[in-house]
Motif scaffolding. Structure first.
Motif, PDB file in Angstrom:
ATOM      1  N   GLU A  62       8.378  -7.701  -4.980  1.00  0.00           N
ATOM      2  CA  GLU A  62       7.909  -8.711  -5.929  1.00  0.00           C
ATOM      3  C   GLU A  62       6.976  -9.695  -5.240  1.00  0.00           C
ATOM      4  OE1 GLU A  62       9.738 -12.033  -9.043  1.00  0.00           O
ATOM      5  OE2 GLU A  62      11.065 -10.728  -7.883  1.00  0.00           O
ATOM      6  N   GLY A  63       5.871  -9.994  -5.913  1.00  0.00           N
ATOM      7  CA  GLY A  63       4.916 -10.947  -5.380  1.00  0.00           C
ATOM      8  C   GLY A  63       3.781 -10.333  -4.593  1.00  0.00           C
ATOM      9  N   LEU A  64       3.864  -9.021  -4.314  1.00  0.00           N
ATOM     10  CA  LEU A  64       2.790  -8.348  -3.596  1.00  0.00           C
ATOM     11  C   LEU A  64       1.845  -7.648  -4.572  1.00  0.00           C
ATOM     12  CD1 LEU A  64       4.744  -6.700  -0.620  1.00  0.00           C
ATOM     13  CD2 LEU A  64       3.522  -8.884  -0.654  1.00  0.00           C
ATOM     14  N   THR A  65       0.595  -7.526  -4.188  1.00  0.00           N
ATOM     15  CA  THR A  65      -0.398  -6.822  -4.991  1.00  0.00           C
ATOM     16  C   THR A  65      -0.333  -5.342  -4.664  1.00  0.00           C
ATOM     17  OG1 THR A  65      -1.863  -8.750  -5.053  1.00  0.00           O
ATOM     18  CG2 THR A  65      -2.846  -6.604  -5.532  1.00  0.00           C
ATOM     19  N   ASP A  66      -0.165  -4.520  -5.681  1.00  0.00           N
ATOM     20  CA  ASP A  66       0.043  -3.082  -5.517  1.00  0.00           C
ATOM     21  C   ASP A  66      -1.293  -2.371  -5.290  1.00  0.00           C
ATOM     22  OD1 ASP A  66       2.057  -1.016  -5.575  1.00  0.00           O
ATOM     23  OD2 ASP A  66       1.096  -0.281  -7.400  1.00  0.00           O
ATOM     24  N   LEU A  67      -1.376  -1.571  -4.228  1.00  0.00           N
ATOM     25  CA  LEU A  67      -2.549  -0.741  -3.955  1.00  0.00           C
ATOM     26  C   LEU A  67      -2.095   0.712  -3.845  1.00  0.00           C
ATOM     27  CD1 LEU A  67      -4.434  -2.792  -1.192  1.00  0.00           C
ATOM     28  CD2 LEU A  67      -4.903  -2.757  -3.653  1.00  0.00           C
ATOM     29  N   ILE A  68      -2.561   1.541  -4.773  1.00  0.00           N
ATOM     30  CA  ILE A  68      -2.221   2.963  -4.755  1.00  0.00           C
ATOM     31  C   ILE A  68      -3.369   3.694  -4.081  1.00  0.00           C
ATOM     32  CG2 ILE A  68      -1.567   4.968  -6.133  1.00  0.00           C
ATOM     33  CD1 ILE A  68      -0.986   2.969  -8.439  1.00  0.00           C
ATOM     34  N   ILE A  69      -3.119   4.219  -2.887  1.00  0.00           N
ATOM     35  CA  ILE A  69      -4.176   4.875  -2.118  1.00  0.00           C
ATOM     36  C   ILE A  69      -3.708   6.279  -1.723  1.00  0.00           C
ATOM     37  CG2 ILE A  69      -5.623   4.788  -0.056  1.00  0.00           C
ATOM     38  CD1 ILE A  69      -6.251   2.585  -2.072  1.00  0.00           C
TER      39      ILE A  69
ATOM     40  N   VAL B 173       0.850  -1.191   0.000  1.00  0.00           N
ATOM     41  CA  VAL B 173       0.000   0.000   0.000  1.00  0.00           C
ATOM     42  C   VAL B 173       0.885   1.240   0.000  1.00  0.00           C
ATOM     43  CG1 VAL B 173      -1.869   1.210   1.175  1.00  0.00           C
ATOM     44  CG2 VAL B 173      -1.713  -1.296   1.336  1.00  0.00           C
ATOM     45  N   HIS B 174       0.614   2.139  -0.941  1.00  0.00           N
ATOM     46  CA  HIS B 174       1.424   3.361  -1.005  1.00  0.00           C
ATOM     47  C   HIS B 174       0.653   4.468  -1.715  1.00  0.00           C
ATOM     48  CE1 HIS B 174       2.443   3.021  -5.369  1.00  0.00           C
ATOM     49  NE2 HIS B 174       2.166   1.749  -5.122  1.00  0.00           N
ATOM     50  N   PRO B 175       1.003   5.736  -1.417  1.00  0.00           N
ATOM     51  CA  PRO B 175       0.377   6.865  -2.112  1.00  0.00           C
ATOM     52  C   PRO B 175       1.106   7.167  -3.410  1.00  0.00           C
ATOM     53  CG  PRO B 175       1.853   7.674  -0.428  1.00  0.00           C
ATOM     54  CD  PRO B 175       1.908   6.171  -0.338  1.00  0.00           C
ATOM     55  N   THR B 176       0.517   8.006  -4.252  1.00  0.00           N
ATOM     56  CA  THR B 176       1.158   8.352  -5.524  1.00  0.00           C
ATOM     57  C   THR B 176       2.442   9.137  -5.312  1.00  0.00           C
ATOM     58  OG1 THR B 176      -0.248  10.331  -5.656  1.00  0.00           O
ATOM     59  CG2 THR B 176      -0.985   8.379  -6.846  1.00  0.00           C
ATOM     60  N   TRP B 177       2.530   9.867  -4.207  1.00  0.00           N
ATOM     61  CA  TRP B 177       3.718  10.701  -4.017  1.00  0.00           C
ATOM     62  C   TRP B 177       4.899   9.924  -3.442  1.00  0.00           C
ATOM     63  CZ3 TRP B 177      -0.893  11.726  -1.332  1.00  0.00           C
ATOM     64  CH2 TRP B 177      -0.919  11.372   0.010  1.00  0.00           C
ATOM     65  N   SER B 178       4.737   8.631  -3.208  1.00  0.00           N
ATOM     66  CA  SER B 178       5.843   7.813  -2.738  1.00  0.00           C
ATOM     67  C   SER B 178       6.605   7.249  -3.934  1.00  0.00           C
ATOM     68  CB  SER B 178       5.325   6.651  -1.892  1.00  0.00           C
ATOM     69  OG  SER B 178       6.355   5.710  -1.678  1.00  0.00           O
ATOM     70  N   SER B 179       7.910   7.323  -3.869  1.00  0.00           N
ATOM     71  CA  SER B 179       8.744   6.812  -4.957  1.00  0.00           C
ATOM     72  C   SER B 179       9.171   5.367  -4.726  1.00  0.00           C
ATOM     73  CB  SER B 179       9.995   7.693  -5.110  1.00  0.00           C
ATOM     74  OG  SER B 179      10.746   7.701  -3.902  1.00  0.00           O
ATOM     75  N   SER B 180       8.789   4.792  -3.590  1.00  0.00           N
ATOM     76  CA  SER B 180       9.195   3.422  -3.281  1.00  0.00           C
ATOM     77  C   SER B 180       8.556   2.432  -4.241  1.00  0.00           C
ATOM     78  CB  SER B 180       8.804   3.068  -1.837  1.00  0.00           C
ATOM     79  OG  SER B 180       9.427   3.938  -0.920  1.00  0.00           O
TER      80      SER B 180
END
Length: 278
Positions: free
Chosen positions: A108-115, A97-104
């Protein structure tokens, strides 16, 4: 940027989420949760004597020991940018889980959630959100229809779609939620997620769901569960959270849940999530 007023409020940890909801409706814009204290920020021009009296009435309703400990006028700076710095990427179960302003970059293997949350809501940092995210992969099958009660930022519905659900209906009584959830749906490029403003009355009368998620609070769940169960398919799943450990026995004794099987109770700190099957 205008001056802001920062209030430090003494209040128990388990009541802070409810107070944040009240303060958000009063135009507060930023929140920091500490042990038994909540720091809340509002543009100074928007906080007058009427709002002070309203806040004091709210605190009294929570308990006589809760009070405004400190008030401080803050200088001019972009408080939204300052708040954004506190929202960091995190792994929650099978999700990143990460926001759009995060550059991280995600692992691998995790489902990406942009919140991108509206201030302090649905970031994934609250234990109740994390608990459901950790449970979710074990209760979703390809093509499932999901109902997300109290959708907030839409994080749970988006997660469900990314791991196999075919469609999600989310509803929430707060206007900010419909706006923010819609923004996050677009950011994650998921489809078939409808967000409605309101409560159980927004659920189409004849619709049934394979999985119903309800991350709210004990009182709201008590009223809502009978209506939710009318829309749960046979052999469907119901996951409840927004609950404290002390609420577990109360929930187990609800008549509406008597015919369901409790599969698992998962806990983090003082919070729990409970998964049932019809």
């Amino acid at each position: 940027m205008s001056e802001h007023l920062q209030l430090t409020i003494v209040i128990d940890d388990d009541l802070q989420e409810y107070l944040i909801a009240d303060l958000f409706d009063m135009d507060f814009e930023g929140f920091e949760q500490l042990d038994n204290k909540l720091i809340a920020t509002i543009p100074a021009a928007r906080f007058d004597d009427m709002k002070r009296e309203e806040l004091e009435r709210i605190l009294i309703s929570y308990g006589q020991n809760f009070l405004i400990e400190k008030e401080e006028i803050l200088g001019e700076q972009n408080w939204n940018e300052e708040w954004e710095k506190t929202i960091q990427p995190q792994q929650i179960g099978d999700f990143y889980v990460h926001p759009t302003w995060s550059s991280s970059e995600s692992t691998e293997g995790l489902t990406d959630l942009i919140i991108d949350p509206k201030l302090a809501f649905g970031t994934g940092y609250h234990p109740t959100t994390r608990l459901i995210l950790k449970l979710l992969p074990g209760f979703i099958e390809e093509g499932d229809k999901v109902l997300d009660a109290g959708t907030g930022t839409g994080i749970l519905g988006i997660a469900a779609l990314k791991i196999g659900a075919s469609e999600v209906l989310g509803f929430d009584i707060d206007e900010w939620s419909r706006t923010n959830a819609t923004e996050n749906i677009l950011l994650n490029e998921v489809e078939n997620f409808e967000v409605k403003l309101g409560s159980v009355e927004t659920i189409p009368q004849d619709e049934e769901y394979d999985l119903i998620l309800a991350n709210i609070n004990r009182n709201a769940l008590t009223e809502m569960i009978p209506d939710l169960l009318e829309h749960l398919k046979s052999n469907g799943y119901l996951i409840l959270s927004g609950l404290l450990k002390e609420d577990e026995e109360y929930i187990k004794k609800l008549d509406a849940l008597a015919d369901l099987s409790l599969l698992v109770t998962k806990s983090e700190d003082e919070w729990i999530a409970m998964a049932y099957r019809t």
